[in-house]
Motif scaffolding. Sequence first.
Motif, short mmCIF file in Angstrom:
data_model
loop_
_atom_site.label_atom_id
_atom_site.label_comp_id
_atom_site.label_asym_id
_atom_site.label_seq_id
_atom_site.Cartn_x
_atom_site.Cartn_y
_atom_site.Cartn_z
N GLY A 124 7.66 48.77 20.88
CA GLY A 124 8.39 48.67 22.15
C GLY A 124 7.76 47.65 23.09
N GLU A 125 6.44 47.65 23.17
CA GLU A 125 5.74 46.69 24.02
C GLU A 125 5.91 45.27 23.48
OE1 GLU A 125 1.27 45.63 25.71
OE2 GLU A 125 1.60 47.57 24.75
N VAL A 126 5.86 45.15 22.15
CA VAL A 126 6.05 43.83 21.52
C VAL A 126 7.47 43.34 21.80
CG1 VAL A 126 6.13 42.60 19.32
CG2 VAL A 126 4.30 44.25 19.77
N ALA A 127 8.43 44.23 21.71
CA ALA A 127 9.82 43.86 21.99
C ALA A 127 9.96 43.36 23.43
CB ALA A 127 10.75 45.05 21.74
N ALA A 128 9.34 44.05 24.37
CA ALA A 128 9.40 43.62 25.77
C ALA A 128 8.73 42.27 25.96
CB ALA A 128 8.74 44.68 26.66
N ARG A 129 7.60 42.06 25.33
CA ARG A 129 6.87 40.79 25.49
C ARG A 129 7.60 39.61 24.86
NH1 ARG A 129 0.67 40.98 24.21
NH2 ARG A 129 1.05 38.77 24.51
N THR A 130 8.26 39.86 23.73
CA THR A 130 8.90 38.76 22.99
C THR A 130 10.38 38.61 23.33
OG1 THR A 130 9.42 40.21 21.12
CG2 THR A 130 7.32 38.97 21.03
N GLU A 131 10.92 39.58 24.04
CA GLU A 131 12.36 39.62 24.34
C GLU A 131 13.20 39.66 23.06
OE1 GLU A 131 13.00 36.30 26.97
OE2 GLU A 131 12.13 37.37 28.67
N LEU A 132 12.67 40.34 22.06
CA LEU A 132 13.39 40.59 20.81
C LEU A 132 13.68 42.08 20.73
CD1 LEU A 132 11.17 38.49 18.36
CD2 LEU A 132 13.49 37.91 19.12
N SER A 133 14.77 42.44 20.09
CA SER A 133 15.10 43.85 19.95
C SER A 133 14.21 44.50 18.89
CB SER A 133 16.57 44.03 19.57
OG SER A 133 16.78 43.57 18.25
N LEU A 134 14.11 45.82 18.95
CA LEU A 134 13.35 46.54 17.93
C LEU A 134 13.95 46.27 16.56
CD1 LEU A 134 13.01 50.04 19.68
CD2 LEU A 134 11.40 48.13 19.74
N ARG A 135 15.26 46.24 16.50
CA ARG A 135 15.95 45.99 15.23
C ARG A 135 15.59 44.61 14.68
NH1 ARG A 135 22.51 46.19 14.46
NH2 ARG A 135 22.49 45.82 12.24
N HIS A 194 13.68 43.69 11.27
CA HIS A 194 14.30 42.76 10.31
C HIS A 194 13.30 41.68 9.91
CE1 HIS A 194 17.15 40.10 8.39
NE2 HIS A 194 16.82 39.14 9.24
N TYR A 195 12.59 41.11 10.87
CA TYR A 195 11.61 40.07 10.57
C TYR A 195 10.46 40.64 9.73
CZ TYR A 195 14.06 36.97 13.80
OH TYR A 195 15.01 36.20 14.42
N GLU A 196 10.14 41.91 9.94
CA GLU A 196 9.12 42.54 9.10
C GLU A 196 9.63 42.66 7.66
OE1 GLU A 196 6.74 46.74 8.45
OE2 GLU A 196 7.94 46.50 10.28
N ALA A 204 11.76 40.84 6.24
CA ALA A 204 11.85 39.49 5.67
C ALA A 204 10.48 38.89 5.39
CB ALA A 204 12.63 38.58 6.61
N GLY A 205 9.42 39.59 5.78
CA GLY A 205 8.07 39.12 5.52
C GLY A 205 7.56 38.08 6.50
N LEU A 206 8.22 37.96 7.65
CA LEU A 206 7.78 36.97 8.64
C LEU A 206 6.64 37.48 9.50
CD1 LEU A 206 11.22 35.58 9.81
CD2 LEU A 206 9.58 34.50 8.29
N VAL A 207 6.64 38.75 9.74
CA VAL A 207 5.55 39.35 10.51
C VAL A 207 5.35 40.77 9.97
CG1 VAL A 207 7.01 40.25 12.38
CG2 VAL A 207 4.61 39.82 12.80
N VAL A 208 4.10 41.10 9.75
CA VAL A 208 3.76 42.43 9.25
C VAL A 208 2.82 43.04 10.28
CG1 VAL A 208 2.66 43.72 7.38
CG2 VAL A 208 3.98 41.65 6.87
N LEU A 263 5.83 36.16 16.03
CA LEU A 263 7.19 36.50 16.48
C LEU A 263 7.73 35.47 17.47
CD1 LEU A 263 6.95 40.37 16.79
CD2 LEU A 263 8.51 39.10 15.30
N MET A 264 6.86 34.94 18.32
CA MET A 264 7.29 33.93 19.29
C MET A 264 7.69 32.64 18.58
SD MET A 264 7.46 35.38 22.16
CE MET A 264 7.73 33.96 23.20
N VAL A 265 6.98 32.28 17.51
CA VAL A 265 7.37 31.10 16.73
C VAL A 265 8.76 31.33 16.15
CG1 VAL A 265 6.86 29.76 14.65
CG2 VAL A 265 5.01 30.35 16.23
#
Length: 134
Positions: free
Chosen positions: A9-20, A24-26, A28-32, A52-54
């Motif tokens: 949740g904190e990561v979502a707020a910092r990156t402005e990406l949804s939890l979903r 999804h990026y996890e 896809a193997g982009l971020v673990v 995630l920001m990249v």
Amino acid sequence: MNSEHMQIGEVAARTELSLRTIRHYEEAGLVVPSARSQGGFRLYGEADVARLMVVRRMKPLGFTLDEMRALLDATERLDSGEELPSGERGELLERIRGFERAAQQRVADLRTQLARAEEFAGTLAERLTRIPTS
């Protein structure tokens, strides 16, 4: 949870990406996530947020998940501090330069699209001012 890790949740707020999207990026193997809490919750570190920001910056430019992964892998290898053979180092640097050139071209294309869209909107607004109102 230690202070070095954040929940999703904190990561979502910092990156402005949804939890979903983060999940999804996890998948896809982009971020673990760097760790898991005792309860099994995903825990992310600053390096995960940076990845995630990249991805967030590449997405609107139309880069594919495979392209995102290739760039992240190249930058991670270069940033690892590991001594790389000069040929591999040069290859990784050229890959990143290729992404930089592609990003610049995509930005230029988007600017052209935006200019055309603004021109169209202006044409419509102008036309509306010429139509008599009843």
